[in-house]
Design an enzyme around this catalytic site. Structure first.
Site, short mmCIF file in Angstrom:
data_model
loop_
_atom_site.label_atom_id
_atom_site.label_comp_id
_atom_site.label_asym_id
_atom_site.label_seq_id
_atom_site.Cartn_x
_atom_site.Cartn_y
_atom_site.Cartn_z
N THR A 22 0.87 -1.18 0.00
CA THR A 22 0.00 0.00 0.00
C THR A 22 0.90 1.22 0.00
O THR A 22 1.63 1.46 0.97
CB THR A 22 -0.93 -0.01 1.23
OG1 THR A 22 -1.60 -1.26 1.30
CG2 THR A 22 -1.96 1.10 1.12
N LYS A 130 4.74 -8.70 3.88
CA LYS A 130 3.34 -8.29 3.86
C LYS A 130 2.56 -9.28 3.00
O LYS A 130 2.12 -8.97 1.89
CB LYS A 130 3.21 -6.86 3.34
CG LYS A 130 1.91 -6.19 3.77
CD LYS A 130 1.97 -4.69 3.58
CE LYS A 130 0.72 -4.02 4.13
NZ LYS A 130 0.76 -2.55 3.98
N GLU A 163 2.92 -4.92 17.23
CA GLU A 163 2.49 -3.91 16.27
C GLU A 163 1.05 -3.52 16.56
O GLU A 163 0.42 -4.06 17.47
CB GLU A 163 2.59 -4.45 14.83
CG GLU A 163 1.69 -5.66 14.57
CD GLU A 163 1.89 -6.28 13.20
OE1 GLU A 163 2.73 -5.78 12.43
OE2 GLU A 163 1.20 -7.27 12.90
#
Length: 269
Positions: A22, A130, A163
């Site tokens: 992204t 990712k 996270e």
């Protein structure tokens, strides 16, 4: 192969067998682009996929025109194989979508985050990349509906804070200007964000483990990613919404935000 949608037999759709990025794009220029490409290539090595052609990737951002956009790239192994078995000659598939974007600048002034009950499993092989199988993050984000809560913090099975659901975590142990700013190591699980990597490369951050019980004693907390920038944490809640700690954003927050937002082109952020 570049398509606008995934067919039903695509392995990314069926098994999460793929990667995504992204990317913040400003006037056709992708921010932190080299770091996004590095992470994508690393993910391809881990999954044993041929990487996408550089020429195919490089031309995408320039087609988006003026203004601020978010470009989402999805790169899968393509179709084929029987069940989980890999196709003998995979033909990876690249799809992408871009949308107009405005950062949530109000949250640059401070946000509420809460601890999530959903934890992260440890899998060193996949740590940092990712990949598309993000059900843990989806379940964690489903734990609250309160619009005043901006993010949730996830721990691993050993109780280490790793996270946020869609952001990395940063913290300062002391209030001094000389205090280091830390971020959790991601060698067991979690996503190694590109903004996090940029700040590590600038020696703004150091890696250090953190357990949940230590969070209220931190001098400052932040969450951040390469699209929204950095949000200072002004209130920490437990999984039931009870306050655990509160902070007043100050000079420590401004210093980190300045470095992060400069890397993303957010002038004055």
């Amino acid at each position: 192969m570049n398509q606008t949608q995934l067919p039903l037999d695509d392995r990314g759709l069926a098994y999460g067998d793929g990667l995504f990025e992204t990317v913040l794009v400003r006037d056709g220029r992708p921010q932190l682009w080299d770091l996004h490409l590095q992470r994508l290539r690393r993910g391809c090595r881990v999954l044993g996929m041929p990487p996408p052609a550089e020429s195919e990737l490089e031309r995408l951002p320039a087609t988006l025109g003026a203004g601020l956009k978010v470009l989402k790239l999805i790169y899968t192994r393509g179709s084929g194989g029987r069940g989980y078995a890999l196709p003998a000659q995979p033909v990876p598939r690249l799809v992408w979508q871009a949308q107009d974007f405005s950062p949530d600048t109000q949250r640059w002034q401070g946000v509420t985050v809460r601890l999530c009950r959903t934890g992260l499993a440890r899998q060193p092989l996949l740590a940092g990349i990712k990949h598309m199988a993000r059900l843990e993050n989806v379940l964690a984000r489903g734990e609250w509906q309160d619009p005043m809560v901006a993010e949730g913090l996830l721990m691993d099975c050993e109780g280490l804070v790793i996270e946020a659901t869609s952001m990395n975590l940063f913290w300062a142990p002391e209030t001094s200007h000389q205090t280091p700013v830390y971020t959790p190591p991601l060698n067991q699980c979690g996503v190694a964000g590109t903004l996090r990597q940029a700040l590590l490369d600038l020696a703004v951050l150091e890696e250090h483990p953190l357990v949940a019980d230590q969070l209220p004693g931190c001098a400052a907390l932040w969450v951040g990613n390469s699209v929204q920038g950095v949000w200072p944490v002004s209130r920490l809640e437990d999984a039931d919404g009870r306050e655990l700690a509160r902070w007043q954003p100050g000079h420590l927050h401004r210093d980190l935000q300045h470095q992060a937002h400069l890397a993303l082109g957010y002038v004055g952020g």
